[in-house]
Scaffold this active site. Sequence first.
Site, PDB file in Angstrom:
ATOM      1  N   GLU A  45      75.195-107.743  21.872  1.00  0.00           N
ATOM      2  CA  GLU A  45      73.841-107.365  21.439  1.00  0.00           C
ATOM      3  C   GLU A  45      73.800-107.053  19.950  1.00  0.00           C
ATOM      4  O   GLU A  45      73.165-106.092  19.517  1.00  0.00           O
ATOM      5  CB  GLU A  45      73.348-106.157  22.241  1.00  0.00           C
ATOM      6  CG  GLU A  45      73.244-106.452  23.716  1.00  0.00           C
ATOM      7  CD  GLU A  45      72.314-105.526  24.475  1.00  0.00           C
ATOM      8  OE1 GLU A  45      71.988-104.457  23.945  1.00  0.00           O
ATOM      9  OE2 GLU A  45      71.927-105.884  25.593  1.00  0.00           O
ATOM     10  N   ASN A  50      72.288-110.535  28.119  1.00  0.00           N
ATOM     11  CA  ASN A  50      72.081-109.247  28.772  1.00  0.00           C
ATOM     12  C   ASN A  50      70.580-109.128  28.998  1.00  0.00           C
ATOM     13  O   ASN A  50      69.822-109.122  28.030  1.00  0.00           O
ATOM     14  CB  ASN A  50      72.485-108.077  27.865  1.00  0.00           C
ATOM     15  CG  ASN A  50      73.959-108.083  27.477  1.00  0.00           C
ATOM     16  OD1 ASN A  50      74.735-108.854  28.030  1.00  0.00           O
ATOM     17  ND2 ASN A  50      74.333-107.232  26.538  1.00  0.00           N
TER      18      ASN A  50
HETATM   19  C1  GCB Z   1      73.165-102.918  26.924  1.00  0.00           C
HETATM   20  C2  GCB Z   1      74.443-102.585  26.260  1.00  0.00           C
HETATM   21  C3  GCB Z   1      75.232-101.570  27.053  1.00  0.00           C
HETATM   22  C4  GCB Z   1      74.299-100.477  27.543  1.00  0.00           C
HETATM   23  C5  GCB Z   1      73.278-101.097  28.457  1.00  0.00           C
HETATM   24  C6  GCB Z   1      72.283-100.095  29.005  1.00  0.00           C
HETATM   25  O1  GCB Z   1      72.587-103.944  26.742  1.00  0.00           O
HETATM   26  O2  GCB Z   1      75.212-103.699  25.984  1.00  0.00           O
HETATM   27  O3  GCB Z   1      76.232-101.056  26.225  1.00  0.00           O
HETATM   28  O4  GCB Z   1      74.977 -99.447  28.169  1.00  0.00           O
HETATM   29  O5  GCB Z   1      72.559-102.050  27.754  1.00  0.00           O
HETATM   30  O6  GCB Z   1      72.519 -99.518  30.048  1.00  0.00           O
HETATM   31  O7  GCB Z   1      71.260 -99.879  28.359  1.00  0.00           O
END
Ligand code: GCB
Length: 728
Positions: free
Chosen positions: A364, A419
Amino acid sequence: MRNVTALKEGWRFLKADIPVETAVQNAPQGEAVTLPHTWNALDGQDGGNDYHRGTCWYVRELSKEEIAGECLFLEINGAAMTAEVYCNGKKIARHEGGYSTFRVDLTKELAEKNILAISVSNEDNDSVYPQKADFTFYGGLYRAVNLISVPAEHFELLKDGTPGIKVTPVVDLEKKSATVTVETWHNAPSVEITVNGETKTVERCAEFVIENVHLWDGTDDPHLYTATARLASGDEISTRFGCRVFACDPEKGFFLNGRSYPLRGVSRHQDLKGKGNALSYEDHAADMAIIRELGANTLRLAHYQHAQEFYDLCDENGIVVWAEIPYITMHMPNGRQNTLSQMRELITQCYNHPSIVVWGLSNEITAASAVNEDLLENHRLLNDLCHQMDPTRLTTMADVFMLEIDSPILEIPDINSYNLYFGWYLGELEQTDEFFDEYHARYPDRVIGFSEYGADANPAFHSSRPEKGDYTEEYQALYHEHMLRMIEARPYLWATHVWNLFDFAADGRDEGGKHGENQKGLVTFDRTLRKDAFYLYKAAWNRKEPFVHLCSKRYKNRCEAETEIKVYSNQTEVNLYVDDTLIGTQTGKTVFRFRIPLLGEHLIRAEADGCSDVMCIRRVSEPDESYIFNKAAASVTNWFDADDIDPTCFSVSDTLGEIRANPQAGAIVNAMMAKGASERGDVADAVKDNPALQRMMGRMTMLSLLKQGGADEESIKQLNRILQGIKK
Ligand code: GCB
């Protein structure tokens, strides 16, 4: 002879940013600690962003016996995040990056009495990753620290924390053989290398052919070979390796050893409630046992290099791994060298693990940075470095949802992954399906995966009408039921990884009834409780161990005349008994739903192929308040679900796109949003300049947009009244 001594005991810890002389002088008054150790084991998981980030000291005297031997190296398997090593007051090394191994030559520094002092810092800065991310940046010597004594002629120990031996097996599936190249680094004239019972004496590098090769074949048969290298001086090292081939097809997904092998699994952070990231081998092994129980065949080891013990466990259990560096969230112009050195160390140290198939360049990274030339250049350099160091594996990237699918950055790694949190942070569940369909239709030749998805759940919260944002165990389960179906219908996804297998420490968070935790885990942070969603995946993925699971066991007090009983099972037929009477049999797959009248207290039992699960639920007259986290949000849905909406007219249940397509309704909503935008400057600009975000918002219902924007009940109702006056 090589002697490895673990330096567990005898350390003094000083939580103070002081000069080395003071640290050594004050050491006797320091706290006695044993390694592994983090100073954030407790304050890194209590929420509120107040965990200690600074410089601390670890001081220890080395005994005469410990320093015996011709050459002595200090091995630090993880010092988070930046460390400086002093021997007898003199600085002899600095290492930047909290997750990799580094070694220091102590030989020339040794005196009569030897004091080792290591300063470790997890302070913020603008050059060592990670600096901005959703997890606690624990500080400390949280992995093993060892002394390695070797003869004068020995294998290389310094360069990027190398194991000194590199094994590259190339498998020929037709001939059922593997050609295995073993390279070693050392300062002796020759080396004796043994593989599969055959020994060769060479200068540095030897090739072996293994006929009738026993493949490393995923979870069913993760066979490992060993390569051993020996010098005349007696120094000896060995490594395990596995023989396998893999490929990613844009249409058919992942292949292992020539057969389709869809990668379906979870992500993991290295931490545990009460211990922070200072885990023991037993902790790692316990995590692996849970992964095996779940039936996952892949792990994304996020967001940094994990412990060697854990990659070993993945090798032994046939788990296919995505390994990555902490180049995350925000690109730092001063951080380029650090991304390169962390990647060099990751590949050098992890090369021999057959479990690893991809190197992750970043996560990200465009979440808080524009896609500019510096960021692109950084990715190109990382990508080239991976290919140059390791032509046998692929590079990948975890892309943030709002990254445009035609962004040039997507063309850098070999394969990609997104993601997506539609149905949790924003939007509706189905937008995930639409996203992948659109991507795949537009780029049929590109390999795409699903690197993160999840919804937070606190197992204390329950609902019969679960909805996004309520933190209930039931919503998390529904969310994952949708995603499981979405994934099963899209075999082209090369890998999918639930975010996350375990709840983990994210000190900046304070939500869903808990401080400092990301609760997207399928299992709680202390590993004692498996949430319902865990059993959903177990039902879908664990084909070996027959089981049946009753959902919502913790939702005991129910305020309704009829209730749903949901069962997850990997069997195809489930019987449901209420108070010992069979009330229904269902055939199907994974999810089995029953509805039963709720009269008083009932004993519920589900049975499938000799397995059973029981629970007790009861009818109550008033809703049990302890099950509700966000009462305000819950009331919004309740009043809004009222039947008095005229479906022939617009309402807040329509998507922004549908509303905007009508000139009259669109004008009203646009005017309202423009007003909101002028009040919220920069956020609105980000939306305006981001067509992907615009498109995505177009697919969201007005109600969910308003709720996420924090609109109150009255203003939502008011807009709904206006929209109801406009015919569709
Ligand atoms: C994401 C991140 C991760 C976070 C997750 C979240 O996209 O890569 O590190 O913990 O979201 O739970 O918001």
